[in-house]
Design a protein around this motif. Structure first.
Motif, mmCIF file in Angstrom:
data_model
loop_
_atom_site.group_PDB
_atom_site.id
_atom_site.type_symbol
_atom_site.label_atom_id
_atom_site.label_comp_id
_atom_site.label_asym_id
_atom_site.label_seq_id
_atom_site.Cartn_x
_atom_site.Cartn_y
_atom_site.Cartn_z
ATOM 1 N N GLN A 78 0.797 -1.221 0.000
ATOM 2 C CA GLN A 78 0.000 0.000 0.000
ATOM 3 C C GLN A 78 0.833 1.277 0.000
ATOM 4 O O GLN A 78 0.395 2.298 -0.510
ATOM 5 C CB GLN A 78 -0.938 0.003 1.216
ATOM 6 C CG GLN A 78 -2.005 -1.073 1.151
ATOM 7 C CD GLN A 78 -2.859 -0.951 -0.098
ATOM 8 O OE1 GLN A 78 -3.433 0.092 -0.379
ATOM 9 N NE2 GLN A 78 -2.932 -2.031 -0.861
ATOM 10 N N LYS A 79 2.028 1.229 0.538
ATOM 11 C CA LYS A 79 2.800 2.464 0.684
ATOM 12 C C LYS A 79 3.430 2.930 -0.618
ATOM 13 O O LYS A 79 3.555 4.129 -0.865
ATOM 14 C CB LYS A 79 3.895 2.278 1.739
ATOM 15 C CG LYS A 79 4.647 3.570 2.065
ATOM 16 C CD LYS A 79 5.641 3.365 3.199
ATOM 17 C CE LYS A 79 6.347 4.677 3.527
ATOM 18 N NZ LYS A 79 7.343 4.517 4.622
ATOM 19 N N PHE A 80 3.841 1.993 -1.480
ATOM 20 C CA PHE A 80 4.562 2.358 -2.694
ATOM 21 C C PHE A 80 3.953 1.692 -3.928
ATOM 22 O O PHE A 80 3.694 0.491 -3.929
ATOM 23 C CB PHE A 80 6.033 1.913 -2.612
ATOM 24 C CG PHE A 80 6.881 2.749 -1.703
ATOM 25 C CD1 PHE A 80 7.470 3.917 -2.155
ATOM 26 C CD2 PHE A 80 7.104 2.356 -0.400
ATOM 27 C CE1 PHE A 80 8.272 4.682 -1.320
ATOM 28 C CE2 PHE A 80 7.896 3.112 0.449
ATOM 29 C CZ PHE A 80 8.486 4.282 -0.018
ATOM 30 N N TYR A 81 3.766 2.491 -4.968
ATOM 31 C CA TYR A 81 3.610 1.935 -6.315
ATOM 32 C C TYR A 81 5.001 1.510 -6.787
ATOM 33 O O TYR A 81 5.236 0.357 -7.099
ATOM 34 C CB TYR A 81 3.003 2.982 -7.246
ATOM 35 C CG TYR A 81 2.935 2.563 -8.694
ATOM 36 C CD1 TYR A 81 1.956 1.682 -9.134
ATOM 37 C CD2 TYR A 81 3.838 3.077 -9.630
ATOM 38 C CE1 TYR A 81 1.889 1.302 -10.471
ATOM 39 C CE2 TYR A 81 3.779 2.700 -10.962
ATOM 40 C CZ TYR A 81 2.804 1.815 -11.383
ATOM 41 O OH TYR A 81 2.745 1.440 -12.707
ATOM 42 N N LEU A 128 7.577 7.018 -11.050
ATOM 43 C CA LEU A 128 6.656 7.947 -11.709
ATOM 44 C C LEU A 128 6.869 7.915 -13.220
ATOM 45 O O LEU A 128 5.904 8.011 -13.987
ATOM 46 C CB LEU A 128 6.845 9.356 -11.169
ATOM 47 C CG LEU A 128 5.960 10.442 -11.800
ATOM 48 C CD1 LEU A 128 4.485 10.084 -11.728
ATOM 49 C CD2 LEU A 128 6.214 11.789 -11.142
ATOM 50 N N MET A 129 8.131 7.775 -13.647
ATOM 51 C CA MET A 129 8.384 7.666 -15.091
ATOM 52 C C MET A 129 7.649 6.473 -15.683
ATOM 53 O O MET A 129 7.051 6.571 -16.763
ATOM 54 C CB MET A 129 9.884 7.537 -15.349
ATOM 55 C CG MET A 129 10.695 8.766 -14.994
ATOM 56 S SD MET A 129 12.466 8.442 -15.141
ATOM 57 C CE MET A 129 13.111 9.761 -14.098
ATOM 58 N N LEU A 130 7.693 5.333 -14.983
ATOM 59 C CA LEU A 130 6.965 4.158 -15.460
ATOM 60 C C LEU A 130 5.481 4.480 -15.596
ATOM 61 O O LEU A 130 4.846 4.153 -16.613
ATOM 62 C CB LEU A 130 7.169 2.989 -14.502
ATOM 63 C CG LEU A 130 6.353 1.723 -14.798
ATOM 64 C CD1 LEU A 130 6.680 1.165 -16.178
ATOM 65 C CD2 LEU A 130 6.580 0.676 -13.712
ATOM 66 N N PHE A 145 2.659 10.203 -2.672
ATOM 67 C CA PHE A 145 3.057 11.404 -3.394
ATOM 68 C C PHE A 145 3.693 10.994 -4.713
ATOM 69 O O PHE A 145 4.282 9.912 -4.834
ATOM 70 C CB PHE A 145 4.069 12.228 -2.593
ATOM 71 C CG PHE A 145 3.505 12.862 -1.363
ATOM 72 C CD1 PHE A 145 2.809 14.063 -1.433
ATOM 73 C CD2 PHE A 145 3.679 12.265 -0.121
ATOM 74 C CE1 PHE A 145 2.291 14.648 -0.293
ATOM 75 C CE2 PHE A 145 3.162 12.848 1.020
ATOM 76 C CZ PHE A 145 2.463 14.048 0.941
ATOM 77 N N LEU A 146 3.594 11.878 -5.695
ATOM 78 C CA LEU A 146 4.305 11.743 -6.954
ATOM 79 C C LEU A 146 5.430 12.761 -6.963
ATOM 80 O O LEU A 146 5.222 13.926 -6.622
ATOM 81 C CB LEU A 146 3.370 12.002 -8.147
ATOM 82 C CG LEU A 146 2.057 11.220 -8.185
ATOM 83 C CD1 LEU A 146 1.300 11.533 -9.466
ATOM 84 C CD2 LEU A 146 2.308 9.727 -8.057
ATOM 85 N N CYS A 147 6.621 12.329 -7.373
ATOM 86 C CA CYS A 147 7.760 13.234 -7.283
ATOM 87 C C CYS A 147 8.868 12.795 -8.236
ATOM 88 O O CYS A 147 9.129 11.597 -8.395
ATOM 89 C CB CYS A 147 8.285 13.247 -5.846
ATOM 90 S SG CYS A 147 9.661 14.380 -5.559
ATOM 91 N N SER A 163 11.779 13.433 -21.376
ATOM 92 C CA SER A 163 10.925 13.785 -22.506
ATOM 93 C C SER A 163 9.461 13.453 -22.257
ATOM 94 O O SER A 163 8.569 14.177 -22.700
ATOM 95 C CB SER A 163 11.409 13.069 -23.776
ATOM 96 O OG SER A 163 11.291 11.663 -23.648
ATOM 97 N N ILE A 164 9.179 12.382 -21.522
ATOM 98 C CA ILE A 164 7.792 12.002 -21.302
ATOM 99 C C ILE A 164 7.047 13.049 -20.478
ATOM 100 O O ILE A 164 5.855 13.302 -20.696
ATOM 101 C CB ILE A 164 7.698 10.610 -20.631
ATOM 102 C CG1 ILE A 164 6.281 10.061 -20.737
ATOM 103 C CG2 ILE A 164 8.173 10.641 -19.187
ATOM 104 C CD1 ILE A 164 5.856 9.736 -22.156
ATOM 105 N N PHE A 165 7.749 13.712 -19.556
ATOM 106 C CA PHE A 165 7.117 14.771 -18.773
ATOM 107 C C PHE A 165 6.858 15.996 -19.643
ATOM 108 O O PHE A 165 5.827 16.660 -19.502
ATOM 109 C CB PHE A 165 7.999 15.142 -17.576
ATOM 110 C CG PHE A 165 8.172 14.031 -16.582
ATOM 111 C CD1 PHE A 165 7.146 13.686 -15.728
ATOM 112 C CD2 PHE A 165 9.360 13.314 -16.515
ATOM 113 C CE1 PHE A 165 7.291 12.651 -14.817
ATOM 114 C CE2 PHE A 165 9.522 12.282 -15.605
ATOM 115 C CZ PHE A 165 8.488 11.947 -14.760
#
Length: 279
Positions: A78-81, A128-130, A145-147, A163-165
């Motif tokens: 639950q804590k981390f994707y 987050l990149m994934l 959080f997303l970071c 580049s994806i961002f």
């Protein structure tokens, strides 16, 4: 919920391995669950075997007996994707970026069916990149959080990572992510357009139905459409693009070092000519 199949993750060093577990939370909606990394803390860091297992899971859906549908990815904890790369693995293997991590990103980015990252917890850096290489993102409103925190530990983003961002985020959001290492909770991420909705697997399945996503891969051109839409990232994530950008990155770093040395020399002359004058 019955398990459709599992893809084993072989051990790597201190990482004993595990499996990617595939279930079907709704008709034609396949969910791939990332196992927790047994190393402490358990935070789903991306390793070479984990990346390969995820790619294999996509292969099973694309080339196996299953009809076209939608892929969800989420985490068993639950804590981390995902807390990003396993740095020890990444630094020890020169081929990790071009043949493992970037291959995984490219596979998701151009997959010929819709993909949804269900972010049940933190998604930092490579995690987050994934998620950004998926077509859609649903995030928990209650945790995580997303970071993009490379700025905090002094690791510059390379072109295939950034580049994806640039392609998927508004300029102000891109600046906040990269130049401020801002942490976005679910509400802020939704407002910034980083995610498409709040919730978990149930809400992701509801979005799939509302947008009729299970129908999108039927004509066989969904992947081609994405290749055109994200052609900048597609090129940068290829092995040829990696080699070209890596050479350019090294030239840039060498140029920066030379610029600093010349600048420091000029300042010494300025201070010498001004007899120690303060700048």
């Amino acid at each position: 919920m019955a398990t459709l199949f599992t893809i084993p993750i072989p051990p790597l060093g201190a990482h004993p391995g595990g499996a990617v577990v595939c279930t079907e939370p709704a008709p034609q909606v396949v969910s791939y669950t990332l196992p927790p990394n047994p190393l402490l803390p358990p935070d789903n860091r991306l390793t070479t075997p984990t990346n390969a297992a995820l790619v294999s899971a996509l292969d099973v859906l694309e080339f196996g007996p299953h009809p076209p549908g939608v892929v969800l990815t989420t985490s068993a904890i639950q804590k981390f994707y995902s807390n990003g790369l396993d740095l020890e693995n990444a630094l020890a293997d020169p081929a990790f970026l071009p043949t493992s991590l970037y291959h995984l990103f490219l596979r998701f980015l151009t997959f010929p069916m819709p993909t949804v990252a269900v972010l049940n917890g933190h998604a930092f850096a490579g995690g987050l990149m994934l998620a950004m290489h998926h077509d859609y993102r649903i995030m928990s409103p209650a945790r995580g959080f997303l970071c993009v925190n490379e700025l905090d530990f002094g690791v510059p983003l390379k072109a295939p990572m950034s580049s994806i961002f640039r392609l998927k985020c508004a300029p102000a959001t891109y600046r906040s992510l990269v130049l401020e290492a801002q942490r976005f909770d679910g509400k802020a991420a939704l407002e910034a357009g980083i995610v498409d909705g709040l919730g978990g697997v149930q809400e992701a399945v509801a979005m799939v139905g509302e947008r009729k996503l299970t129908e999108k891969g039927r004509t066989g051109i969904y992947g081609a459409m994405k290749r055109e839409m994200y052609r900048e990232s597609v090129e940068l994530l290829s092995e040829e693009g990696f080699a070209r950008e890596e050479a350019a990155f090294l030239r840039g770093m060498e140029g920066e070092q030379g610029r600093r040395e010349r600048g420091e020399g000029r300042v010494r002359e300025i201070l010498k000519g001004g007899k120690g004058a303060k700048l």
